[in-house]
Motif scaffolding. Structure first.
Motif, PDB file in Angstrom:
ATOM      1  N   ARG A  54       0.822  -1.206   0.000  1.00  0.00           N
ATOM      2  CA  ARG A  54       0.000   0.000   0.000  1.00  0.00           C
ATOM      3  C   ARG A  54       0.860   1.262   0.000  1.00  0.00           C
ATOM      4  N   ASP A  55       0.353   2.280  -0.672  1.00  0.00           N
ATOM      5  CA  ASP A  55       1.030   3.566  -0.653  1.00  0.00           C
ATOM      6  C   ASP A  55       0.905   4.156   0.740  1.00  0.00           C
ATOM      7  N   ILE A  56       1.924   4.937   1.160  1.00  0.00           N
ATOM      8  CA  ILE A  56       1.934   5.489   2.516  1.00  0.00           C
ATOM      9  C   ILE A  56       0.693   6.337   2.794  1.00  0.00           C
ATOM     10  N   ASP A  57       0.148   6.963   1.735  1.00  0.00           N
ATOM     11  CA  ASP A  57      -1.042   7.793   1.920  1.00  0.00           C
ATOM     12  C   ASP A  57      -2.264   6.969   2.294  1.00  0.00           C
ATOM     13  N   GLN A  58      -2.218   5.660   2.036  1.00  0.00           N
ATOM     14  CA  GLN A  58      -3.351   4.798   2.332  1.00  0.00           C
ATOM     15  C   GLN A  58      -3.340   4.301   3.779  1.00  0.00           C
ATOM     16  N   TYR A  59      -2.253   4.584   4.475  1.00  0.00           N
ATOM     17  CA  TYR A  59      -2.177   4.172   5.873  1.00  0.00           C
ATOM     18  C   TYR A  59      -2.782   5.252   6.775  1.00  0.00           C
ATOM     19  N   THR A  60      -3.281   4.819   7.898  1.00  0.00           N
ATOM     20  CA  THR A  60      -3.711   5.754   8.927  1.00  0.00           C
ATOM     21  C   THR A  60      -2.511   6.003   9.829  1.00  0.00           C
ATOM     22  N   ILE A  61      -2.020   7.216   9.841  1.00  0.00           N
ATOM     23  CA  ILE A  61      -0.824   7.517  10.628  1.00  0.00           C
ATOM     24  C   ILE A  61      -1.111   7.220  12.097  1.00  0.00           C
ATOM     25  N   GLY A  62      -0.235   6.411  12.690  1.00  0.00           N
ATOM     26  CA  GLY A  62      -0.442   6.005  14.075  1.00  0.00           C
ATOM     27  C   GLY A  62      -1.164   4.675  14.185  1.00  0.00           C
ATOM     28  N   GLU A  63      -1.453   4.051  13.049  1.00  0.00           N
ATOM     29  CA  GLU A  63      -2.124   2.756  13.066  1.00  0.00           C
ATOM     30  C   GLU A  63      -1.258   1.734  13.808  1.00  0.00           C
ATOM     31  N   VAL A  64      -1.850   1.032  14.747  1.00  0.00           N
ATOM     32  CA  VAL A  64      -1.095   0.124  15.598  1.00  0.00           C
ATOM     33  C   VAL A  64      -1.657  -1.286  15.484  1.00  0.00           C
ATOM     34  N   THR A  65      -0.775  -2.271  15.489  1.00  0.00           N
ATOM     35  CA  THR A  65      -1.213  -3.657  15.485  1.00  0.00           C
ATOM     36  C   THR A  65      -1.169  -4.197  16.907  1.00  0.00           C
ATOM     37  N   GLU A  66      -2.056  -5.105  17.218  1.00  0.00           N
ATOM     38  CA  GLU A  66      -2.111  -5.648  18.571  1.00  0.00           C
ATOM     39  C   GLU A  66      -0.898  -6.530  18.856  1.00  0.00           C
ATOM     40  N   ASN A  67      -0.430  -7.266  17.832  1.00  0.00           N
ATOM     41  CA  ASN A  67       0.722  -8.152  17.969  1.00  0.00           C
ATOM     42  C   ASN A  67       2.006  -7.332  17.975  1.00  0.00           C
ATOM     43  N   LYS A  68       2.842  -7.521  18.967  1.00  0.00           N
ATOM     44  CA  LYS A  68       4.074  -6.737  19.085  1.00  0.00           C
ATOM     45  C   LYS A  68       5.069  -7.008  17.967  1.00  0.00           C
ATOM     46  N   ARG A  69       4.987  -8.181  17.330  1.00  0.00           N
ATOM     47  CA  ARG A  69       5.941  -8.521  16.290  1.00  0.00           C
ATOM     48  C   ARG A  69       5.474  -8.047  14.917  1.00  0.00           C
ATOM     49  N   ASN A  70       4.285  -7.496  14.837  1.00  0.00           N
ATOM     50  CA  ASN A  70       3.794  -6.955  13.567  1.00  0.00           C
ATOM     51  C   ASN A  70       4.142  -5.482  13.464  1.00  0.00           C
ATOM     52  N   ALA A  71       4.089  -4.963  12.230  1.00  0.00           N
ATOM     53  CA  ALA A  71       4.502  -3.580  11.999  1.00  0.00           C
ATOM     54  C   ALA A  71       3.460  -2.587  12.493  1.00  0.00           C
ATOM     55  N   ILE A  72       3.949  -1.435  12.885  1.00  0.00           N
ATOM     56  CA  ILE A  72       3.095  -0.309  13.241  1.00  0.00           C
ATOM     57  C   ILE A  72       3.561   0.857  12.385  1.00  0.00           C
ATOM     58  N   VAL A  73       2.646   1.584  11.800  1.00  0.00           N
ATOM     59  CA  VAL A  73       3.003   2.636  10.854  1.00  0.00           C
ATOM     60  C   VAL A  73       3.934   3.663  11.499  1.00  0.00           C
TER      61      VAL A  73
ATOM     62  N   LYS B 235       8.295  -2.125  14.423  1.00  0.00           N
ATOM     63  CA  LYS B 235       7.452  -3.053  15.160  1.00  0.00           C
ATOM     64  C   LYS B 235       7.048  -2.476  16.518  1.00  0.00           C
ATOM     65  N   GLY B 236       7.207  -1.166  16.659  1.00  0.00           N
ATOM     66  CA  GLY B 236       6.807  -0.520  17.900  1.00  0.00           C
ATOM     67  C   GLY B 236       7.961  -0.319  18.860  1.00  0.00           C
ATOM     68  N   GLU B 237       9.201  -0.651  18.420  1.00  0.00           N
ATOM     69  CA  GLU B 237      10.327  -0.542  19.332  1.00  0.00           C
ATOM     70  C   GLU B 237      10.648   0.900  19.722  1.00  0.00           C
ATOM     71  N   TYR B 238      10.127   1.867  18.972  1.00  0.00           N
ATOM     72  CA  TYR B 238      10.395   3.261  19.303  1.00  0.00           C
ATOM     73  C   TYR B 238       9.255   3.897  20.096  1.00  0.00           C
ATOM     74  N   LEU B 239       8.308   3.084  20.508  1.00  0.00           N
ATOM     75  CA  LEU B 239       7.234   3.564  21.373  1.00  0.00           C
ATOM     76  C   LEU B 239       7.710   3.594  22.823  1.00  0.00           C
ATOM     77  N   PRO B 240       7.105   4.443  23.658  1.00  0.00           N
ATOM     78  CA  PRO B 240       7.385   4.343  25.092  1.00  0.00           C
ATOM     79  C   PRO B 240       6.963   2.960  25.585  1.00  0.00           C
ATOM     80  N   VAL B 241       7.663   2.438  26.580  1.00  0.00           N
ATOM     81  CA  VAL B 241       7.361   1.102  27.094  1.00  0.00           C
ATOM     82  C   VAL B 241       5.898   1.001  27.518  1.00  0.00           C
ATOM     83  N   LYS B 242       5.388   2.047  28.169  1.00  0.00           N
ATOM     84  CA  LYS B 242       4.018   2.022  28.676  1.00  0.00           C
ATOM     85  C   LYS B 242       2.991   1.860  27.560  1.00  0.00           C
ATOM     86  N   SER B 243       3.178   2.560  26.450  1.00  0.00           N
ATOM     87  CA  SER B 243       2.220   2.447  25.352  1.00  0.00           C
ATOM     88  C   SER B 243       2.442   1.187  24.529  1.00  0.00           C
TER      89      SER B 243
END
Length: 361
Positions: A204-223, A227-235
């Protein structure tokens, strides 16, 4: 690798002039890269981020899974499920074969140690990318690179220098015709590589993503977050909250009401009425340093909420205008200025040195 290079030239550090040049070089590197490492250190101390937690960036298992087959370094199978091209390339292999003749003939004393070191490091950097290479005790240390094939970056650097020296040694009377011939060969070779570039029409083109879209599975990608490694631990530990949270202002402690919430990217404005002292208000922004919060034009301090979002504590007050905007931190601005000034100083100095040499010549 840089440490090894310094060690084999350790005796040259007795020369004060060389030692001075090394010190200046270190300062130049730190200055140019200040825009990156200074904010990184600031972020490290501002909150706990997943990237700094063991096993978040990579694990021993994921590192081993990224190993390459030997044939992958020699040939790219376009019929298979190819997502990357790791092929070393025929030109590099041919020019590396010339090392046999260069070493046999004798390497120039000026760069003999560098030639041998770079050749060894280039070959080693390539070998460690294959599945069969036993990383052993080094696996835990090198997990930060995430993928074994990233070592090809170092391999490319070292082997490019070796190939350049080989060409210089083999081609004695190097002229414009040789440049044209070699350039033509490489352009043709690059043209042949085009069919090897993987194309996936399902991406998908980047414009088709919802910025901040998050996957429930930690090993899946988050826009925008890998894979969410740059998120705060709490979130990162509470992804369901991010997924279900409304894009508005929450009162998470105390009593208060927000209305007329207008969020536009990194800017937000709203009206808030607080009915109890020390009421904590959470904004729809994951916590990173650099957000500015003002109430009726007066700046107040923000902090990380228990959910890993930007929050602030407010006293009891009537309806007030609240504005949130991302402006970056003072250290971010200072670090960029340091990098720009360092680059300007280097350019001016190199021009001055070149003009001085020309005048003396």
């Amino acid at each position: 690798m840089a440490g090894i290079y310094v060690c084999i030239n350790i005796l040259q550090l007795k020369d004060k002039k060389i030692l001075k040049q090394l010190g200046i070089s270190v300062l130049c590197v730190l200055g140019i890269s200040a825009f990156f490492w200074m904010p990184m250190i600031e972020t490290y101390f501002s909150a706990d981020y997943a990237v700094y937690q063991e096993g978040e960036m990579a694990t021993t298992e994921s590192l081993n899974e990224s190993g390459l087959d030997i044939k992958t370094l020699l040939y790219t199978d376009t019929k298979g499920d190819t997502t990357h091209v790791f092929e070393v390339g025929i030109p590099i292999l041919i020019m590396l074969c010339l090392s046999i003749f260069v070493i046999k003939k004798g390497i120039n004393k000026t760069y003999r140690k560098e030639y041998i070191l770079f050749l060894v490091l280039g070959i080693v950097s390539t070998i460690v990318t294959i599945k069969q290479f036993p990383w052993g005790i080094f696996e835990d240390i090198f997990q930060i690179i995430q993928f074994k094939w990233r070592m090809l970056l170092f391999s490319n650097f070292f082997l490019a220098i070796i190939c350049a020296i080989n060409m210089d040694m083999v081609i004695k009377n190097f002229n414009h015709k040789d440049i044209i011939a070699i350039t033509t060969i490489f352009i043709l070779y690059l043209g042949l590589l085009i069919p090897f570039l993987p194309i996936n029409s399902e991406i998908r083109d980047i414009d088709q993503y919802t910025i901040g879209e998050v996957t429930e599975n930690k090993r899946n990608a988050i826009v925008g977050m890998g894979k969410g490694e740059y998120l705060p631990v709490k979130s990162n530990d509470n992804r369901e909250y991010i997924r279900t949270r409304e894009d508005t202002v929450y009162v998470i402690k105390g009593i208060g009401v927000s209305e007329e919430v207008n969020k536009n990217g990194q800017n937000l404005s709203c009206k808030i009425k607080i009915l109890e002292n020390a009421t904590i208000v959470e904004f729809p922004y994951i916590y990173y340093p650099g957000y500015k919060i003002t109430i009726n034009g007066e700046e107040i301090e923000g902090f990380e909420s228990e959910n890993g979002f930007l929050a602030t504590s407010l006293p009891e007050m009537s309806s007030s205008e609240v504005v949130v905007e991302y402006v970056g931190t003072n250290l971010m601005f200072i670090s960029k200025m340091i990098s720009i000034m360092t680059l300007i100083i280097i350019i001016v100095y190199e021009i001055y040195k070149k003009n001085k040499i020309q005048k003396e010549g």
